[in-house]
Design a protein around this motif. Structure first.
Motif: not given
Length: 344
Positions: A269-277, A330-332
């Motif tokens: 997302q927007n060039g950044e690796q994100m984690v979604t729990f 939901r946590l990102e």
């Protein structure tokens, strides 16, 4: 304390020993030891050099001197040390660092020659591995101290918030004990991984095994192999505790046909690796509630953990939604978040 001479450290020798044989064997032992030794007479003339270390080289057919072997800077340091040893009659030592990041100890001691002159024995020992171990140990101790302070801060926050929203001492003890035990489960996982973190599967399994071993089949897990950082693991473990206790309180996990889906995914997302729990809890049609996390301290502390404390601890965002049919949390947060950034 009385000093022990080298002669006194010689455990035993045969009377009337063969000096040449003795000397020959001692020199062989010295060469096998790997310790560099230099002997020079009272006029600073080198008598022998054994096991010269790789950091220094003696040109072919050259007579060794401190300047020739060690260069002007180190030779000057050794000159001062040797002058002090000759003056005091006591051994002396210095430690030097050679590029790149190699450490050596020079030990200079006076020896009385058969002609009653004072020779000097210089022993050079490489300390690089020892210093590296010490550096690694200091870094480890700093890390342990850093993480211990973070853990104590979390415990302090849990205690304060639980006390604030508990009506009785018994209720506080029950709630605080459960949350503290949940934290300890996550901490054990982090420690067992040598501080790499903990996987989602391990975090979920520990909490499920603790609170609903008979209903473990009601929890469906996706992306369980994702490894959370130590900081994220502690907080997500605490969130799982709140969510599981909440589901148990209202029968979502204990009731046949009800269940929970826990997942972890990553995205760009927007060039950044994100984690979604993501936690999705199915509710029975007859279940009705407006609160998020119930109990004598609900909805304050449980919701604070899920919507404020947890996302702030991992620099992320969170949402907690209840409908007639399900509960969704939901946590990102950034996948490559550094521990010190999370603590800031």
């Amino acid at each position: 304390m009385e000093k022990v001479s080298l002669e006194q450290k010689l455990t035993w020798e045969r009377p009337g020993r063969d000096e040449e044989r003795f000397k020959r064997y001692l020199i062989r032992a010295l060469l096998r030891s790997g310790v560099c030794a230099i002997l020079e007479d009272d006029r600073s003339n080198y008598l022998f050099v054994a096991n010269l270390l790789e950091a220094w080289q003696l040109p072919a057919d050259a007579l060794p001197t401190d300047l020739l072997l060690f260069g002007p800077e180190l030779a000057a340091q050794l000159g001062e040390l040797k002058a002090e040893v000759r003056s005091s009659g006591e051994p002396g030592q210095i430690e030097v660092c050679q590029e790149p990041d190699r450490f050596y100890q020079f030990i200079v001691e006076p020896l009385l020659s058969p002609d009653d002159e004072v020779d000097l024995m210089t022993t050079i020992i490489e300390l690089t591995e020892e210093r590296r171990r010490e550096k690694a140990l200091r870094a480890l101790l700093r890390e342990v101290s850093h993480r211990s302070k973070n853990l104590l801060a979390i415990i302090q926050s849990i205690a304060a918030q639980t006390a604030r929203h508990s009506q009785t001492i018994e209720a506080f003890v029950q709630k605080f004990r459960g949350r503290l035990y949940s934290l300890s489960l996550s901490q054990d996982l982090v420690t067992d991984s040598l501080w790499r973190g903990a996987t989602l599967a391990d975090l979920v399994n520990e909490q499920v095994r603790r609170y609903l071993p008979e209903a473990a089949g009601n929890v469906e897990l996706h992306g369980g192999g994702h490894l959370f950082s130590p900081n994220a693991a502690l907080h997500i473990g605490l969130a799982l505790h709140e969510l599981i206790i909440n589901a148990l309180t209202h029968g979502s996990l204990a009731t046949s046909g009800s269940g929970v889906v826990v997942s972890c995914t990553t995205s760009r997302q927007n060039g950044e690796q994100m984690v979604t729990f993501l936690w999705t809890e199915q509710r029975q049609a007859e279940a009705s509630r407006d609160e998020s996390v119930e109990g004598d301290d609900a909805p304050h502390f449980g919701r604070s953990i899920l919507e404020r404390i947890l996302p702030a601890s991992v620099s992320g965002t969170a949402s907690y939604t209840l409908t007639a049919n399900e509960v969704v949390y939901r946590l990102e947060f950034p996948a490559d978040l550094k521990e010190d950034e999370a603590d800031a």
